[in-house]
Design a protein around this motif. Sequence first.
Motif, mmCIF file in Angstrom:
data_model
loop_
_atom_site.group_PDB
_atom_site.id
_atom_site.type_symbol
_atom_site.label_atom_id
_atom_site.label_comp_id
_atom_site.label_asym_id
_atom_site.label_seq_id
_atom_site.Cartn_x
_atom_site.Cartn_y
_atom_site.Cartn_z
ATOM 1 N N ARG A 260 0.806 -1.231 0.000
ATOM 2 C CA ARG A 260 0.000 0.000 0.000
ATOM 3 C C ARG A 260 0.832 1.269 0.000
ATOM 4 O O ARG A 260 0.311 2.344 -0.284
ATOM 5 C CB ARG A 260 -0.980 -0.016 1.185
ATOM 6 C CG ARG A 260 -2.182 -0.896 0.865
ATOM 7 C CD ARG A 260 -3.272 -0.888 1.902
ATOM 8 N NE ARG A 260 -4.292 -1.850 1.480
ATOM 9 C CZ ARG A 260 -4.732 -2.857 2.216
ATOM 10 N NH1 ARG A 260 -4.242 -3.040 3.425
ATOM 11 N NH2 ARG A 260 -5.648 -3.682 1.751
ATOM 12 N N ARG A 261 2.117 1.165 0.311
ATOM 13 C CA ARG A 261 2.962 2.353 0.186
ATOM 14 C C ARG A 261 3.195 2.701 -1.288
ATOM 15 O O ARG A 261 3.689 3.788 -1.594
ATOM 16 C CB ARG A 261 4.291 2.146 0.912
ATOM 17 C CG ARG A 261 5.205 1.101 0.301
ATOM 18 C CD ARG A 261 6.492 1.001 1.114
ATOM 19 N NE ARG A 261 7.443 0.066 0.552
ATOM 20 C CZ ARG A 261 7.472 -1.222 0.820
ATOM 21 N NH1 ARG A 261 6.566 -1.737 1.645
ATOM 22 N NH2 ARG A 261 8.374 -2.013 0.278
ATOM 23 N N HIS A 262 2.879 1.754 -2.181
ATOM 24 C CA HIS A 262 3.044 2.000 -3.619
ATOM 25 C C HIS A 262 1.729 2.342 -4.309
ATOM 26 O O HIS A 262 1.731 2.671 -5.498
ATOM 27 C CB HIS A 262 3.642 0.764 -4.294
ATOM 28 C CG HIS A 262 4.960 0.331 -3.741
ATOM 29 N ND1 HIS A 262 6.093 1.119 -3.829
ATOM 30 C CD2 HIS A 262 5.334 -0.787 -3.084
ATOM 31 C CE1 HIS A 262 7.109 0.491 -3.247
ATOM 32 N NE2 HIS A 262 6.681 -0.656 -2.790
#
Length: 414
Positions: A260-262
């Motif tokens: 989810r950081r991407h």
Amino acid sequence: MMDPTGRSAASPAGSLVERLRSVHLKMVDAVLGGDGLQQVAALAAEAAGAPVAIVVPRLDAAVASSGAGAGADAAPVRESTLEEIRRYVSDRVRDRPSQVPEALAAEAPIQSGDDVVGAVVLLREPGGADPSPEAGDFLHLAAVACLTEVAVEEAKEEVEQNLRGSFLEDLRSRPDLEPREVVRRAARLGCDLSRGAVVLCAELTTDRPRHVIATITGDEPGALAEHLDGRVYAILPGTGGDDAPDTTTARGRALATRLRRHGTVGVSSFYSDPAELPRAIQEAELVLDVLKQGEGGGWDGVQDIGTGTYRLLFRVLASHPEEVRSFYEDTVAPIVRYDDQYRTDLVGTLEAYLEQNCNMNATASAIYAHRHTVAYRLERVKELTGLDPMLSEDRERLGLGLKAYRIIAPRLPK
């Protein structure tokens, strides 16, 4: 020139050319024979008389020969030295400033056109003999052989990428695929779907989809991942026995959390039948669309997407979308349209009322409105839907209708 016996003596230059040619052929044979960069490093070290390291970040490769030559007593290159060389070459490839390691004696770039993709490095060996004067020539030969290895590996990757893309595209567009065909094609790509699977669908905020795919396959070696139509799709095969649904679902959610950081990531539920993988892909896409809608619209219920009721609705929507749409129309559709037409907030008030356990005062506080305003809006909900928020059975239908609305909202006409 004649030797004392009357035979022609080979010139030193001619001898070097023959040696270069011989080493070059051995290096190319090593690459084409599948021995890879490790054997190229060993051949270069033997010819140059000193340890050789080869680093190709594009292939995530960093290998080193033993000590000078191939003798059994040759000391191996230290891991710390190889790691230092890896960092140095990686910085050079990215055109970043980097301090030259003390162990580096000479280097030859591995270059494709104007792009440097790696380097062959001659290392200083403590207490070892000086490298031969021709060492630089052998480094350049190794660099050429390494470029061949890069071309071979990239050709393999392109073929596999085309196969993965074709397989995933067929799963998305051909629900009539035979289960045995699905399992067989996935197995050819190293993905065992015999125990079922979970599907991830991600829309990235980064411009490095290859990095995200590498993260997926690194964390889940049996997974199948590809970048299609601006999204990354991944199939995580089931593992284990009777606990395969739970363990695979948990792995999928854990991987989604890491990714989810991407970007935004949707995860399907577990599908045990390979024939249902097209539905799993649709479900993951639906979850992604809802998550994006919630993130953009400030919907507080986004964190509940993985709960049982939502998951059941997603599965039904993926297989029988008309049923979910019909239930939505029979419950909360009138108040959704009323809000759109008159810029009211009946939907938000009803959601808050249900979230506050039907406490009128708590609802008023949650939406910053007067208690009488809440009562008036709930009466309007009753008039428009025919369902009374004050009655337990009607509340359940309204609550489920709100969930149905949230998952089909991205596909409703604007």
